[in-house]
Enzyme design. Structure first.
Site, PDB file in Angstrom:
ATOM      1  N   HIS A 131      -1.917  13.288   7.129  1.00 34.00           N
ATOM      2  CA  HIS A 131      -3.010  12.422   7.562  1.00 34.00           C
ATOM      3  C   HIS A 131      -3.973  13.250   8.380  1.00 34.00           C
ATOM      4  O   HIS A 131      -3.568  13.947   9.299  1.00 34.00           O
ATOM      5  CB  HIS A 131      -2.457  11.248   8.357  1.00 34.00           C
ATOM      6  CG  HIS A 131      -1.622  10.337   7.520  1.00 34.00           C
ATOM      7  ND1 HIS A 131      -0.273  10.502   7.369  1.00 34.00           N
ATOM      8  CD2 HIS A 131      -1.966   9.281   6.727  1.00 34.00           C
ATOM      9  CE1 HIS A 131       0.195   9.581   6.540  1.00 34.00           C
ATOM     10  NE2 HIS A 131      -0.795   8.823   6.128  1.00 34.00           N
ATOM     11  N   CYS A 188       2.460   6.743   7.509  1.00 32.26           N
ATOM     12  CA  CYS A 188       1.215   6.702   8.290  1.00 32.26           C
ATOM     13  C   CYS A 188       1.350   6.169   9.709  1.00 32.26           C
ATOM     14  O   CYS A 188       0.805   6.789  10.625  1.00 32.26           O
ATOM     15  CB  CYS A 188       0.098   5.980   7.540  1.00 32.26           C
ATOM     16  SG  CYS A 188       0.559   5.116   6.069  1.00 32.26           S
ATOM     17  N   ASP A 231       3.241  14.523   2.499  1.00 31.93           N
ATOM     18  CA  ASP A 231       2.265  13.634   3.109  1.00 31.93           C
ATOM     19  C   ASP A 231       1.480  14.348   4.201  1.00 31.93           C
ATOM     20  O   ASP A 231       1.987  15.284   4.816  1.00 31.93           O
ATOM     21  CB  ASP A 231       3.025  12.444   3.730  1.00 31.93           C
ATOM     22  CG  ASP A 231       2.175  11.191   3.799  1.00 31.93           C
ATOM     23  OD1 ASP A 231       1.007  11.248   3.379  1.00 31.93           O
ATOM     24  OD2 ASP A 231       2.683  10.165   4.268  1.00 31.93           O
ATOM     25  N   LYS A 243     -11.124   6.077  -2.474  1.00 37.00           N
ATOM     26  CA  LYS A 243     -10.139   7.139  -2.711  1.00 37.00           C
ATOM     27  C   LYS A 243     -10.505   8.003  -3.905  1.00 37.00           C
ATOM     28  O   LYS A 243     -11.299   7.613  -4.761  1.00 37.00           O
ATOM     29  CB  LYS A 243      -8.757   6.533  -2.918  1.00 37.00           C
ATOM     30  CG  LYS A 243      -8.683   5.602  -4.124  1.00 37.00           C
ATOM     31  CD  LYS A 243      -7.244   5.154  -4.385  1.00 37.00           C
ATOM     32  CE  LYS A 243      -7.177   4.247  -5.594  1.00 37.00           C
ATOM     33  NZ  LYS A 243      -5.826   3.882  -5.968  1.00 37.00           N
ATOM     34  N   HIS A 255      -5.541   9.703   4.245  1.00 37.93           N
ATOM     35  CA  HIS A 255      -4.181   9.902   3.724  1.00 37.93           C
ATOM     36  C   HIS A 255      -4.323  10.855   2.564  1.00 37.93           C
ATOM     37  O   HIS A 255      -5.226  10.682   1.756  1.00 37.93           O
ATOM     38  CB  HIS A 255      -3.581   8.617   3.126  1.00 37.93           C
ATOM     39  CG  HIS A 255      -3.602   7.434   4.011  1.00 37.93           C
ATOM     40  ND1 HIS A 255      -2.458   6.931   4.593  1.00 37.93           N
ATOM     41  CD2 HIS A 255      -4.601   6.611   4.412  1.00 37.93           C
ATOM     42  CE1 HIS A 255      -2.758   5.858   5.298  1.00 37.93           C
ATOM     43  NE2 HIS A 255      -4.050   5.638   5.209  1.00 37.93           N
ATOM     44  N   ARG A 290      11.139   2.617  -0.945  1.00 42.24           N
ATOM     45  CA  ARG A 290      10.400   1.441  -1.394  1.00 42.24           C
ATOM     46  C   ARG A 290      11.265   0.644  -2.342  1.00 42.24           C
ATOM     47  O   ARG A 290      11.919   1.209  -3.222  1.00 42.24           O
ATOM     48  CB  ARG A 290       9.107   1.857  -2.104  1.00 42.24           C
ATOM     49  CG  ARG A 290       8.164   2.574  -1.152  1.00 42.24           C
ATOM     50  CD  ARG A 290       6.858   2.940  -1.806  1.00 42.24           C
ATOM     51  NE  ARG A 290       6.055   3.725  -0.868  1.00 42.24           N
ATOM     52  CZ  ARG A 290       4.926   4.333  -1.186  1.00 42.24           C
ATOM     53  NH1 ARG A 290       4.453   4.225  -2.412  1.00 42.24           N
ATOM     54  NH2 ARG A 290       4.253   5.027  -0.292  1.00 42.24           N
TER      55      ARG A 290
END
Length: 624
Positions: free
Chosen positions: A379, A328, A377, A459, A505, A357
RNA sequence: GCCGGUGUAGCUCAGCGGCAGAGCAGGUGAUUUGUAAUCACCAGGUCAGGGGUUCAAAUCCCCUCACCGGCUCCA
């Protein structure tokens, strides 16, 4: 079925007096509350009898089996085993037990034997109600400290129930089957650890999983299905089909090597998705894998997400870099790369962004939980007014994409404002309303998880159901009021002043790794034609026909078919077997007959011989 | 991270104090084959790593690492 029960008579008596077969019924439902068949009402009423076909009966049976197991364990281990809780679960039941000396799976056989004995003893299972203080005394006497703790700390009611079978007594709401003899078909499955009351801070107990059914066939089928599920485990199929590899010792746990065939599938998925996204106005970008630590300070990740980030790298010049756990901040930078007008919105920035991660070693699991993965991904930067339309579009897109992979059933969850949040309540209300409107307009059923949203925005999560009816979360759509604020991004509105955009997102597949793992299990490694890394293999009956096979190969290759050729000096049966094992959907057999008639013989995996045909006929078949 | 289990050839596993093994996969040769396994030979090892007990350790004990079943976490 319904039955009338007179005051002072048990349901069991009522069943017998009505000439019904007592063995068919497990428990009864009185006004929505399940009771034992021994229940004796104090006034006349109607009870609804649950037979063995009822899901709730199965849960009762399994719950009773958990008690049966606890009794067997107490017989073997005495007070070296303290019982805690043992509920039914979807695969069967478990019981958490605090053993003085840890047991292992080898001990299960012994416990099962003892269980069988207790079944043969056919002990009556009796319910008894006591006042809480009496129960506390009882379990103190029985030396069951966890039951005492539950009574003292968790149970509000003044009157509690206990169940007795022979010498064994358990604190339990019930109901249960009438005697241990009713439990015939059961199996203990595994031993594992589990925290008392599910908290990491508490002592670790041993959890024994088991299952039970009303018939032997059902139990057998269950065990067979478990074996089958094991066979389609992506961690087994992946290396077997040369799709991917995870070499924990030399490369690291949770780090995936995509082998040529796996990469082929991934590439097909990537291109399929890219085309769909570009049709909808997404702009693809590519951003670095590491960035200056200040970027992560500004974004807040270093403060909030630190425990999932690999540690800071410091260069000899003293610069600090961090490997990205999310894309992001980079996409914010894309937004910031020039001044944006409201006319530029919605701006949809997409990237197949690889993130890393730090996950604790114990949670890594094949492709489903990894340390390095690529998200599909994107945005979306838009005005608050545009949120609803964007979400509607996203839901349709998500459905379209997932359907292509054979996922037809979804569960959708909407998570709303939590206690701690950023942004104004007005903005949250507006956004939540937009999400709800969008879901309603599309006509999708969803559940609301009140207060479960992220601190930065509400979300929508989508769970898919695979071929084995297991659910997986892949898609997620998250609104973010936080990052735009932290980075101070803005667009120029029609009023010629600055406004803060809303950031969405979203990921549809989630990550290629995870989605691929799910797909492998969903298809049991047998990818549909459009995804199959090798679509067809040509099998010459003998090497004499290799030249003709080569011609066919060239022809199919030039038509864009992913095709291979097996030129080994082997018998046809052997070559077919090899192709079957590799799960190649189409086998093309060429020998004397085919050479003479200029045809090919086609065998479809799972269907067998389709006979001979022209190459064009096969191509037609493939495009269907 | 926690509890339990398991680490032996590329894979699946046997061996469980006394010479490192099998099947499959791989290589070579023979066979030239018609719808799920042709035959023979060859090669393949830091028995996860380290330490200890023992005349002797893949085997027994301890530590570390990894994986598996779960828990917690994540989504």
């Amino acid at each position: 079925m319904k039955i009338k029960v007179q005051a002072g008579k048990s349901i069991r008596q009522a069943i017998l007096e009505n000439g019904l077969d007592i063995d068919n019924f497990i428990v009864a439902d009185i006004d929505g509350k399940l009771v034992d068949l021994s229940y004796t009402p104090s006034n006349d009423l109607e009870a609804y009898l649950l037979d063995t076909q009822d899901q709730r009966s199965l849960e009762v049976l399994r719950h009773s089996t958990a008690h049966l197991m606890a009794q067997a364990i107490k017989r073997i281990y005495g007070n070296k085993a303290k019982i805690t809780v043992g509920p039914p679960v979807d695969i069967g039941f478990y019981y958490d037990i605090d053993f003085e000396e840890p047991i292992s799976e080898k001990d299960l056989e012994n416990i099962e034997k003892e269980m069988t004995k207790i079944v043969e003893e056919n002990l009556t299972i009796e319910r008894q109600e006591l006042r809480k203080e009496q129960a506390i005394e009882l379990f103190k006497k029985l030396d069951e400290p966890y039951k005492v703790l539950m009574l003292e700390q968790d149970i509000q009611e003044e009157v509690v129930s206990i169940y007795k079978q022979g010498e064994f007594i358990d604190l339990c709401r019930g109901p249960h089957v009438t005697s241990t003899g009713k439990i015939k078909y059961f199996k203990l499955l595994s031993v594992s650890g589990a925290y008392w009351k599910g908290s990491e801070k508490n002592k670790m107990l041993q959890r024994i999983y088991g299952t039970a059914f009303f018939t032997e066939e059902e139990l057998k089928r269950f065990l067979y299905q478990r074996e089958e599920a094991k066979k389609r485990d992506h961690r087994i199929l992946g290396p077997q089909l040369e799709l991917f590899e995870i070499d924990s010792s030399s490369i690291g746990g949770g780090l995936v090597i995509w082998l040529p065939k796996g990469e082929k599938v991934r590439y097909i998925i990537e291109e399929f998705l890219r085309k769909k996204l570009e049709e909808r106005g997404y702009l693809f970008v590519r951003t670095p894998h590491i960035a200056n630590s200040d970027l992560w300070r500004t974004s807040g990740h270093l403060a909030v997400y630190n425990k999932y980030m690999f540690p800071i790298m410091t260069t000899e010049e003293g610069q600090e870099f961090i490997v990205k756990p999310m894309n992001c901040p980079f996409h914010i930078k894309v937004f910031q790369s020039k001044t944006r007008s409201h006319k530029d919105l919605p701006l949809r920035i997409a990237e197949y962004g690889t993130v890393y991660r730090y996950e604790k070693s114990g949670v890594l699991h094949g492709l489903l939980r990894v340390r390095g993965f690529t998200q599909d991904d994107a945005h979306i930067f838009c005005t608050p007014d545009q949120v609803e339309d964007e979400i509607i579009d996203l839901i349709y897109l998500t459905k379209e994409i997932l359907t292509r992979f054979g996922f037809e059933n979804y569960k959708v969850y909407l998570s709303t404002r939590p206690e701690e949040f950023v942004g104004s309540i007005e903005l949250w209300d507006l956004a939540e309303k937009a999400l709800k409107n969008a879901l309603d307009k599309v006509g999708i059923e969803y559940m609301v998880n009140e207060g479960e949203g992220a601190f930065y925005g509400p979300k929508i999560d989508v769970e898919i159901t695979d071929a084995l009816s297991r659910t997986w979360q892949c898609s997620t759509i998250q609104l973010d009021f936080n990052l735009p604020q932290r980075f101070g991004i803005y667009y120029i509105g029609p009023d010629n002043s600055k406004h803060t955009p809303v950031m969405i997102h979203r990921a549809i597949l989630g990550s290629f790794e995870r989605f691929f793992g799910i797909l492998i299990e969903h298809y049991a490694g047998e990818f549909p034609l459009w995804l199959s890394p090798i679509q067809a293999i040509i099998l010459p009956v003998s090497q004499k026909f290799n030249d003709y096979a080569q011609q066919v190969f060239q022809e199919l290759k030039s038509r864009g078919i992913r095709v291979e050729i097996d030129k080994e000096a082997e018998k046809l049966g052997y070559k077919i077997r090899q192709a079957e094992i590799k799960k190649i959907p189409i086998m093309i057999i060429v020998g004397q007959k085919e050479v003479e008639s200029g045809t090919i013989s086609v065998r479809r995996k799972g269907q067998g011989d389709l006979g001979s045909m022209k190459i064009d006929d096969l191509l037609k078949l493939l495009t269907i």
